[in-house]
Write a protein that holds these residues in place. Structure first.
Motif, PDB file in Angstrom:
ATOM      1  N   THR A  52       0.819  -1.218   0.000  1.00 46.33           N
ATOM      2  CA  THR A  52       0.000   0.000   0.000  1.00 46.33           C
ATOM      3  C   THR A  52       0.851   1.267   0.000  1.00 46.33           C
ATOM      4  OG1 THR A  52      -0.165   0.000   2.418  1.00 46.33           O
ATOM      5  CG2 THR A  52      -1.918  -1.144   1.180  1.00 46.33           C
ATOM      6  N   ALA A  53       2.151   1.134  -0.276  1.00 44.06           N
ATOM      7  CA  ALA A  53       3.051   2.295  -0.275  1.00 44.06           C
ATOM      8  C   ALA A  53       2.493   3.388  -1.177  1.00 44.06           C
ATOM      9  CB  ALA A  53       4.442   1.871  -0.742  1.00 44.06           C
ATOM     10  N   GLY A  54       2.498   4.610  -0.674  1.00 45.28           N
ATOM     11  CA  GLY A  54       1.974   5.737  -1.431  1.00 45.28           C
ATOM     12  C   GLY A  54       0.487   5.972  -1.235  1.00 45.28           C
ATOM     13  N   ARG A  55      -0.219   4.968  -0.670  1.00 43.52           N
ATOM     14  CA  ARG A  55      -1.659   5.101  -0.412  1.00 43.52           C
ATOM     15  C   ARG A  55      -1.980   5.042   1.070  1.00 43.52           C
ATOM     16  NH1 ARG A  55      -4.793   0.687  -2.909  1.00 43.52           N
ATOM     17  NH2 ARG A  55      -2.988  -0.573  -2.436  1.00 43.52           N
ATOM     18  N   LEU A  56      -1.112   4.367   1.842  1.00 46.80           N
ATOM     19  CA  LEU A  56      -1.340   4.163   3.269  1.00 46.80           C
ATOM     20  C   LEU A  56       0.010   4.181   3.969  1.00 46.80           C
ATOM     21  CD1 LEU A  56      -3.447   3.244   5.528  1.00 46.80           C
ATOM     22  CD2 LEU A  56      -2.633   0.930   5.056  1.00 46.80           C
ATOM     23  N   LYS A  57       0.073   4.892   5.077  1.00 51.35           N
ATOM     24  CA  LYS A  57       1.275   4.886   5.915  1.00 51.35           C
ATOM     25  C   LYS A  57       1.021   3.897   7.046  1.00 51.35           C
ATOM     26  CE  LYS A  57       4.049   8.222   8.513  1.00 51.35           C
ATOM     27  NZ  LYS A  57       4.186   9.664   8.801  1.00 51.35           N
ATOM     28  N   VAL A  58       2.010   3.046   7.343  1.00 50.35           N
ATOM     29  CA  VAL A  58       1.866   2.048   8.401  1.00 50.35           C
ATOM     30  C   VAL A  58       2.932   2.317   9.461  1.00 50.35           C
ATOM     31  CG1 VAL A  58       1.816  -0.424   8.963  1.00 50.35           C
ATOM     32  CG2 VAL A  58       1.031   0.363   6.708  1.00 50.35           C
ATOM     33  N   VAL A  59       2.496   2.443  10.723  1.00 55.27           N
ATOM     34  CA  VAL A  59       3.419   2.699  11.827  1.00 55.27           C
ATOM     35  C   VAL A  59       3.064   1.813  13.012  1.00 55.27           C
ATOM     36  CG1 VAL A  59       3.834   5.103  11.110  1.00 55.27           C
ATOM     37  CG2 VAL A  59       2.053   4.603  12.800  1.00 55.27           C
ATOM     38  N   GLN A  60       4.022   1.703  13.943  1.00 52.10           N
ATOM     39  CA  GLN A  60       3.815   0.925  15.164  1.00 52.10           C
ATOM     40  C   GLN A  60       4.056   1.823  16.370  1.00 52.10           C
ATOM     41  OE1 GLN A  60       6.788  -2.141  13.980  1.00 52.10           O
ATOM     42  NE2 GLN A  60       5.246  -3.589  14.728  1.00 52.10           N
ATOM     43  N   LEU A  61       3.294   1.582  17.443  1.00 50.16           N
ATOM     44  CA  LEU A  61       3.468   2.317  18.689  1.00 50.16           C
ATOM     45  C   LEU A  61       3.557   1.317  19.833  1.00 50.16           C
ATOM     46  CD1 LEU A  61       2.445   5.589  19.824  1.00 50.16           C
ATOM     47  CD2 LEU A  61       1.277   3.833  21.128  1.00 50.16           C
ATOM     48  N   VAL A  94      -9.055  -5.339  16.273  1.00 52.13           N
ATOM     49  CA  VAL A  94      -8.306  -5.902  17.391  1.00 52.13           C
ATOM     50  C   VAL A  94      -7.915  -7.322  17.053  1.00 52.13           C
ATOM     51  CG1 VAL A  94      -8.375  -6.525  19.836  1.00 52.13           C
ATOM     52  CG2 VAL A  94      -9.502  -4.431  19.056  1.00 52.13           C
ATOM     53  N   GLY A  95      -6.643  -7.647  17.290  1.00 50.77           N
ATOM     54  CA  GLY A  95      -6.158  -9.007  17.089  1.00 50.77           C
ATOM     55  C   GLY A  95      -5.386  -9.171  15.789  1.00 50.77           C
ATOM     56  N   ALA A  96      -4.572 -10.218  15.759  1.00 46.30           N
ATOM     57  CA  ALA A  96      -3.792 -10.531  14.566  1.00 46.30           C
ATOM     58  C   ALA A  96      -4.726 -11.073  13.491  1.00 46.30           C
ATOM     59  CB  ALA A  96      -2.707 -11.554  14.896  1.00 46.30           C
ATOM     60  N   ARG A  97      -4.367 -10.849  12.254  1.00 49.77           N
ATOM     61  CA  ARG A  97      -5.166 -11.346  11.139  1.00 49.77           C
ATOM     62  C   ARG A  97      -4.235 -11.578   9.946  1.00 49.77           C
ATOM     63  NH1 ARG A  97      -7.588  -7.891  13.578  1.00 49.77           N
ATOM     64  NH2 ARG A  97      -9.658  -7.780  12.700  1.00 49.77           N
ATOM     65  N   PRO A  98      -4.649 -12.436   9.003  1.00 46.82           N
ATOM     66  CA  PRO A  98      -3.842 -12.667   7.810  1.00 46.82           C
ATOM     67  C   PRO A  98      -3.838 -11.430   6.910  1.00 46.82           C
ATOM     68  CG  PRO A  98      -5.722 -14.204   7.891  1.00 46.82           C
ATOM     69  CD  PRO A  98      -5.825 -13.294   9.069  1.00 46.82           C
ATOM     70  N   ARG A  99      -2.826 -11.353   6.069  1.00 48.51           N
ATOM     71  CA  ARG A  99      -2.639 -10.213   5.169  1.00 48.51           C
ATOM     72  C   ARG A  99      -3.874  -9.949   4.319  1.00 48.51           C
ATOM     73  NH1 ARG A  99      -1.596  -9.639  -0.026  1.00 48.51           N
ATOM     74  NH2 ARG A  99      -1.495 -11.876  -0.283  1.00 48.51           N
ATOM     75  N   ARG A 100      -4.429 -10.985   3.711  1.00 51.06           N
ATOM     76  CA  ARG A 100      -5.569 -10.800   2.807  1.00 51.06           C
ATOM     77  C   ARG A 100      -6.773 -10.204   3.544  1.00 51.06           C
ATOM     78  NH1 ARG A 100      -6.404 -15.828  -0.403  1.00 51.06           N
ATOM     79  NH2 ARG A 100      -7.373 -16.619   1.465  1.00 51.06           N
ATOM     80  N   ARG A 101      -7.030 -10.685   4.750  1.00 50.97           N
ATOM     81  CA  ARG A 101      -8.150 -10.158   5.533  1.00 50.97           C
ATOM     82  C   ARG A 101      -7.902  -8.693   5.911  1.00 50.97           C
ATOM     83  NH1 ARG A 101      -9.849 -12.049  11.456  1.00 50.97           N
ATOM     84  NH2 ARG A 101     -11.249 -10.340  11.928  1.00 50.97           N
ATOM     85  N   LEU A 102      -6.679  -8.381   6.318  1.00 52.63           N
ATOM     86  CA  LEU A 102      -6.362  -7.004   6.695  1.00 52.63           C
ATOM     87  C   LEU A 102      -6.526  -6.071   5.494  1.00 52.63           C
ATOM     88  CD1 LEU A 102      -5.449  -4.893   8.693  1.00 52.63           C
ATOM     89  CD2 LEU A 102      -3.088  -5.586   8.275  1.00 52.63           C
ATOM     90  N   LEU A 103      -6.063  -6.504   4.339  1.00 52.05           N
ATOM     91  CA  LEU A 103      -6.217  -5.674   3.136  1.00 52.05           C
ATOM     92  C   LEU A 103      -7.694  -5.462   2.802  1.00 52.05           C
ATOM     93  CD1 LEU A 103      -3.313  -7.045   0.929  1.00 52.05           C
ATOM     94  CD2 LEU A 103      -3.517  -4.718   1.844  1.00 52.05           C
ATOM     95  N   GLN A 104      -8.510  -6.497   2.976  1.00 58.77           N
ATOM     96  CA  GLN A 104      -9.961  -6.355   2.736  1.00 58.77           C
ATOM     97  C   GLN A 104     -10.564  -5.337   3.705  1.00 58.77           C
ATOM     98  OE1 GLN A 104     -11.212 -10.426   3.211  1.00 58.77           O
ATOM     99  NE2 GLN A 104     -11.120 -10.856   1.010  1.00 58.77           N
TER     100      GLN A 104
END
Length: 110
Positions: A52-61, A94-104
């Motif tokens: 999602t580079a360029g469309r979404l910024k992803v950060v951790q806290l 909330v919670g871990a999820r697979p890549r495809r589900r997170l993208l959806q």
């Protein structure tokens, strides 16, 4: 903190500039070293950040070292994912999820 590759870490001090004032939607993972699902989510976040580079910024806290931001948004469970747009939280997961589900789940905000 388990650092996901290609994902920046933010702190209570940098949260405003990095997240609230960002020009793109921002996915924030509230994470902790002691959280096994957070470890599972790290490679997923890396993949999503790359896709999602360029469309979404992803950060951790890290919740243990940044209690101000954690408390401000009422984060109680790890990992919590919040999506911010124009300085406001617009989605929460909330919670871990697979890549495809997170993208959806992110389709509405991208």
């Amino acid at each position: 903190m388990i650092q996901a590759e290609g994902v920046a870490a933010v702190t209570d001090e940098s949260f405003g500039g990095e997240v609230l004032e960002a020009g793109l939607p921002v996915l924030v993972e509230f994470t902790a070293d002691w959280c096994p699902p957070c470890r599972q989510l790290a490679p997923v976040l890396s993949a999503v950040a790359a896709e999602t580079a360029g469309r979404l910024k992803v950060v951790q806290l890290d919740v243990d070292t940044n209690p101000g931001t954690t408390n401000r948004y009422g984060v109680l469970a790890m990992p919590t994912l919040l999506v911010f747009r124009d300085g406001e939280p617009v989605a929460s997961m909330v919670g871990a999820r697979p890549r495809r589900r997170l993208l959806q789940e992110l389709e509405d905000v991208l």
